[in-house]
Design a protein around this motif. Sequence first.
Motif, mmCIF file in Angstrom:
data_model
loop_
_atom_site.group_PDB
_atom_site.id
_atom_site.type_symbol
_atom_site.label_atom_id
_atom_site.label_comp_id
_atom_site.label_asym_id
_atom_site.label_seq_id
_atom_site.Cartn_x
_atom_site.Cartn_y
_atom_site.Cartn_z
ATOM 1 N N LEU A 199 -2.771 -2.076 -13.528
ATOM 2 C CA LEU A 199 -3.564 -2.116 -12.294
ATOM 3 C C LEU A 199 -2.699 -2.005 -11.041
ATOM 4 C CD1 LEU A 199 -6.637 -2.370 -12.105
ATOM 5 C CD2 LEU A 199 -6.344 -4.804 -11.642
ATOM 6 N N SER A 200 -1.575 -2.688 -10.999
ATOM 7 C CA SER A 200 -0.743 -2.729 -9.790
ATOM 8 C C SER A 200 0.308 -1.628 -9.737
ATOM 9 C CB SER A 200 -0.062 -4.098 -9.671
ATOM 10 O OG SER A 200 0.729 -4.359 -10.813
ATOM 11 N N ILE A 201 0.417 -0.837 -10.784
ATOM 12 C CA ILE A 201 1.396 0.250 -10.799
ATOM 13 C C ILE A 201 0.814 1.460 -10.063
ATOM 14 C CG2 ILE A 201 2.656 1.857 -12.285
ATOM 15 C CD1 ILE A 201 2.812 -0.355 -14.354
ATOM 16 N N TRP A 211 -4.888 -4.740 -3.491
ATOM 17 C CA TRP A 211 -4.629 -6.152 -3.757
ATOM 18 C C TRP A 211 -5.934 -6.921 -3.909
ATOM 19 C CZ3 TRP A 211 -0.676 -7.919 -5.912
ATOM 20 C CH2 TRP A 211 0.582 -7.361 -5.691
ATOM 21 N N ASN A 212 -6.961 -6.479 -3.234
ATOM 22 C CA ASN A 212 -8.257 -7.142 -3.377
ATOM 23 C C ASN A 212 -8.721 -7.099 -4.829
ATOM 24 O OD1 ASN A 212 -10.760 -8.288 -1.989
ATOM 25 N ND2 ASN A 212 -11.617 -6.561 -3.110
ATOM 26 N N THR A 213 -8.617 -5.939 -5.444
ATOM 27 C CA THR A 213 -9.034 -5.788 -6.844
ATOM 28 C C THR A 213 -8.155 -6.620 -7.769
ATOM 29 O OG1 THR A 213 -9.926 -3.572 -6.477
ATOM 30 C CG2 THR A 213 -9.313 -4.141 -8.734
ATOM 31 N N ILE A 214 -6.847 -6.591 -7.538
ATOM 32 C CA ILE A 214 -5.926 -7.336 -8.396
ATOM 33 C C ILE A 214 -6.224 -8.833 -8.344
ATOM 34 C CG2 ILE A 214 -3.504 -7.974 -8.742
ATOM 35 C CD1 ILE A 214 -2.846 -5.121 -7.593
ATOM 36 N N GLN A 252 -10.151 -14.164 1.332
ATOM 37 C CA GLN A 252 -10.402 -12.767 1.682
ATOM 38 C C GLN A 252 -9.632 -12.372 2.943
ATOM 39 O OE1 GLN A 252 -12.349 -10.526 -0.304
ATOM 40 N NE2 GLN A 252 -11.061 -9.221 0.989
ATOM 41 N N LYS A 253 -9.583 -13.264 3.921
ATOM 42 C CA LYS A 253 -8.802 -12.980 5.130
ATOM 43 C C LYS A 253 -7.334 -12.783 4.780
ATOM 44 C CE LYS A 253 -7.360 -14.813 9.608
ATOM 45 N NZ LYS A 253 -7.464 -15.912 10.597
ATOM 46 N N ALA A 254 -6.809 -13.635 3.906
ATOM 47 C CA ALA A 254 -5.409 -13.524 3.512
ATOM 48 C C ALA A 254 -5.148 -12.215 2.771
ATOM 49 C CB ALA A 254 -5.019 -14.723 2.640
ATOM 50 N N ILE A 255 -6.072 -11.820 1.902
ATOM 51 C CA ILE A 255 -5.926 -10.542 1.208
ATOM 52 C C ILE A 255 -5.876 -9.398 2.203
ATOM 53 C CG2 ILE A 255 -7.052 -8.886 -0.327
ATOM 54 C CD1 ILE A 255 -8.231 -11.232 -1.864
ATOM 55 N N ASP A 256 -6.762 -9.425 3.163
ATOM 56 C CA ASP A 256 -6.860 -8.329 4.131
ATOM 57 C C ASP A 256 -5.566 -8.166 4.927
ATOM 58 O OD1 ASP A 256 -9.435 -7.870 3.257
ATOM 59 O OD2 ASP A 256 -10.391 -8.914 4.937
ATOM 60 N N VAL A 257 -4.997 -9.280 5.400
ATOM 61 C CA VAL A 257 -3.771 -9.168 6.192
ATOM 62 C C VAL A 257 -2.580 -8.811 5.303
ATOM 63 C CG1 VAL A 257 -4.552 -10.633 8.076
ATOM 64 C CG2 VAL A 257 -3.365 -11.668 6.141
ATOM 65 N N LEU A 258 -2.583 -9.285 4.049
ATOM 66 C CA LEU A 258 -1.527 -8.890 3.117
ATOM 67 C C LEU A 258 -1.594 -7.390 2.847
ATOM 68 C CD1 LEU A 258 0.740 -9.411 1.027
ATOM 69 C CD2 LEU A 258 -1.067 -9.800 -0.654
ATOM 70 N N ALA A 260 -0.194 -5.440 5.683
ATOM 71 C CA ALA A 260 1.267 -5.524 5.713
ATOM 72 C C ALA A 260 1.890 -4.669 4.617
ATOM 73 C CB ALA A 260 1.706 -6.984 5.570
ATOM 74 N N TRP A 261 1.284 -4.699 3.450
ATOM 75 C CA TRP A 261 1.760 -3.890 2.314
ATOM 76 C C TRP A 261 1.706 -2.404 2.665
ATOM 77 C CZ3 TRP A 261 3.928 -5.209 -2.328
ATOM 78 C CH2 TRP A 261 3.948 -4.241 -3.335
ATOM 79 N N ASN A 262 0.666 -1.998 3.349
ATOM 80 C CA ASN A 262 0.501 -0.596 3.726
ATOM 81 C C ASN A 262 1.529 -0.161 4.769
ATOM 82 O OD1 ASN A 262 -1.683 -0.501 1.999
ATOM 83 N ND2 ASN A 262 -3.216 -0.685 3.614
ATOM 84 N N VAL A 263 1.949 -1.092 5.622
ATOM 85 C CA VAL A 263 2.978 -0.771 6.620
ATOM 86 C C VAL A 263 4.294 -0.418 5.934
ATOM 87 C CG1 VAL A 263 4.404 -1.707 8.487
ATOM 88 C CG2 VAL A 263 1.943 -2.139 8.455
#
Length: 392
Positions: A51-53, A64-67, A292-298, A301-304
């Motif tokens: 899933l995360s690969i 990350w939301n799905t994971i 959910q808020k934490a997932i969204d900001v993570l 950041a991951w996308n950056v």
Amino acid sequence: MNAPTALNLDPIEIAKQLASVFAQTAAERDKQGGNPKHERDLIRHSGLLGLSIPQLYGGQGASWNTIFKTIQQIAQADSSLAHVYGFHHLLIATVQLFAQPEQYTPWFEQTAKDSLFWGNTLNPLDRRTTVTSVSEDEFIFHGDKSFSSGSIDSDILLCSGFNDAGKLLIGVIPTAREGVSFLGDWNNMGQRQTDSGTSHFEQVKIHKNELLLNPGPLSTPYSSLRPLIAQLIFVHLFLGVAEGAYQTAIDTVKTQKAWSKSLAEHAVNDPFTQKHAADFYVQLEGVRLLAQKAIDVLQEAWNVGEGLTAAQRGEVSIAVATAKIAATNASLNITQNIFQVMGARATTAKLNLDRFWRNVRTQTLHDPVDYKYQEIGEWVLTGKVPDPSFYS
């Protein structure tokens, strides 16, 4: 019962089906402890290990939301399996953050192709594993490592040790590498099937190209997302356990008569029972929103990526710490107080319902929640975000 497969199925639905299978034996397996080999193989066959690969390497490249939601679903039935499954994805993320694509490409491609399970022997607080350089390209890892979750029955290990200069070195090796063994000594009150006991490295050879050196551990704001992913795995582990306990209590209450002094005939109509149910629900809803808020900001950041700034990383750390506090408090409260609505019969050893509390009580001690309060309090009062470490 056969495992669900990834073919044309949503990953969260697959996790839900796995949870349904795991729930049938969770109470008994908790008593037994040891390695849940059959259930780990069901996860392997489900396709969720990829899933995360990223899709570039044959994985699913899920958000990350799905994971996190798949971890949460599995935790509702079995928090030990959710733990080792969540750590599998944490270790894959660790490699992405601490290394470069030319190094991890073959590991990821093999993992996606063969549904390999990653195990953890990292624990940076345990300095008993030493690293000695025998040549420019070869190193020797020797010693013990505690809290090695998911190590037994893994295919690939993330391991660590300290060299003579006190530098932490992290490597990726096949679990079957000569000299690697496991003591099987995990016998704690909770998370009993996580195999979180001691690993032993007996003069284990590790090559330089197996060490994660570029950019290395926690060396940049982006690489320092690693502990925040770990903490958010715990958030969803605690949330899932609390949801599982809550649903057990609700299902039980629906079959019960009210207490003899109640003016209601059925428990569902008793005002005190209703109050407890409402309290549980409100706590869970609060954790869900904060998670959910934490997932969204993570995810942002991951996308950056490598351009992530310290300030942006700090924003994630505060959101994750907030969710961690809420998830810790709610899960401990709910798993303890479900018995208040279910009554004395729910304490029978056959049901083993105390496992919900034992599991979150054990895992919430991974790192002290008091220091999450301290970090948020310092930020509120001074504006300083937490310094990156393996726990914040």
